[in-house]
Design an enzyme around this catalytic site. Structure first.
Site, PDB file in Angstrom:
ATOM      1  N   TYR A  24      -1.566  -0.279  10.269  1.00 58.28           N
ATOM      2  CA  TYR A  24      -1.762  -0.747   9.086  1.00 58.28           C
ATOM      3  C   TYR A  24      -0.479  -0.405   8.108  1.00 58.28           C
ATOM      4  O   TYR A  24       0.030  -1.249   7.357  1.00 58.28           O
ATOM      5  CB  TYR A  24      -2.969  -0.247   8.111  1.00 58.28           C
ATOM      6  CG  TYR A  24      -3.226  -0.544   6.809  1.00 58.28           C
ATOM      7  CD1 TYR A  24      -3.432  -1.954   6.616  1.00 58.28           C
ATOM      8  CD2 TYR A  24      -2.983   0.386   5.823  1.00 58.28           C
ATOM      9  CE1 TYR A  24      -3.865  -2.344   4.919  1.00 58.28           C
ATOM     10  CE2 TYR A  24      -3.357   0.110   4.544  1.00 58.28           C
ATOM     11  CZ  TYR A  24      -3.696  -1.413   4.206  1.00 58.28           C
ATOM     12  OH  TYR A  24      -3.816  -1.524   2.786  1.00 58.28           O
TER      13      TYR A  24
ATOM     14  N   SER B 289       0.820  -1.007   0.004  1.00 62.24           N
ATOM     15  CA  SER B 289      -0.042  -0.166   0.253  1.00 62.24           C
ATOM     16  C   SER B 289       0.974   1.166   0.022  1.00 62.24           C
ATOM     17  O   SER B 289       2.096   1.293   0.527  1.00 62.24           O
ATOM     18  CB  SER B 289      -0.776   0.089   1.289  1.00 62.24           C
ATOM     19  OG  SER B 289      -1.622   1.326   1.330  1.00 62.24           O
TER      20      SER B 289
END
Length: 244
Positions: A157, A143
């Site tokens: 995250y 990501s």
């Protein structure tokens, strides 16, 4: 290169788009899912309509026994994989680190990072030429959060995905002699269910290309990294992020 590809978290979003595109390009497809059996079976049907064999296997990627069973099932039903897409991932509600519970942090890291490590380990034990396999390619779905840090939203995250980035670099070098290439894509602001309601509308204006991305745009990058067109590409990241 085609063969059998395992796509974790393949019942929706980027995973589902990748599965269908892989099938259209001649790959046999195995998708894992944790809860959404109906959605996973629908993806399987779409893959089968493309003329390939496909299966769905329920598995929690953070659970070692589930991961081992996932890879054993794929080998039994479709043959030893030559591709792995580590796509399964989760986020928790947006917030600041001071408000995160230990349970939340552990679950986010367990699924996004530990799950990627476990799935890769079990795939390597089967794919590697060192272990009698035919080699292949692994694509990790990281990501842009790994680069941007996701302050005030998902720093846990982001940290887990930064770990995935480090894993990608290290394994690209470790597994080169095993006949396995390892790369990653780093999506950002892709229109999937992972986002809380309103987040894409809130942040979409910040994307230089002026819109959120589509799952199929990430899938196209993944399939390129799996293909022979990327035969001299390993340890590399493709940011599918609209310049964000």
């Amino acid at each position: 290169m085609t063969g059998t590809v395992v796509i974790t978290g393949g019942s929706r979003g980027i995973g589902a788009a990748t599965a269908v595109l892989a099938a259209e390009r001649g790959w046999q497809v195995a998708v894992s899912f944790r809860e959404r059996r109906d959605a996973a079976e629908q993806v399987v049907r779409r893959c089968q309509e493309a003329g390939v064999r496909a299966v769905a296997v329920q598995a929690d990627v953070s659970a070692e026994d589930d991961v081992r069973r996932l890879l054993d099932t794929v080998c039994d039903q479709l043959g030893v994989p030559t591709g792995l897409v580590n796509n399964a991932g989760i986020v928790a509600p947006r917030g600041r680190l001071a408000d995160f519970t230990t349970e939340r942090i552990a679950r986010v890291v367990s699924v996004n990072l530990v799950g990627t490590i476990l799935c890769t380990r079990e795939a390597v034990r089967r794919m590697s030429v060192r272990h009698g396999g035919n080699g292949g390619a692994i694509v990790n779905v990281s990501s842009r959060a790994a680069v941007r840090g996701s302050p005030n939203e998902y720093v846990d995250y982001a940290a887990a995905k930064a770990g995935v980035d480090a894993l990608t670099v290290g394994l690209a070098r470790e597994l080169a002699d095993d006949g396995i290439r390892v790369n990653a894509v780093r999506p950002a602001l892709i229109d999937t269910e992972i986002h809380e309601p309103g987040r894409l509308a809130q942040l979409g204006h910040a994307v230089p290309l002026g819109r959120p991305g589509r799952a199929g745009e990430v899938a196209a990058a993944i399939l390129w990294l799996l293909s022979d067109e990327a035969s001299f590409t390993t340890g590399t990241f493709i940011d599918v992020a609209g310049g964000w």
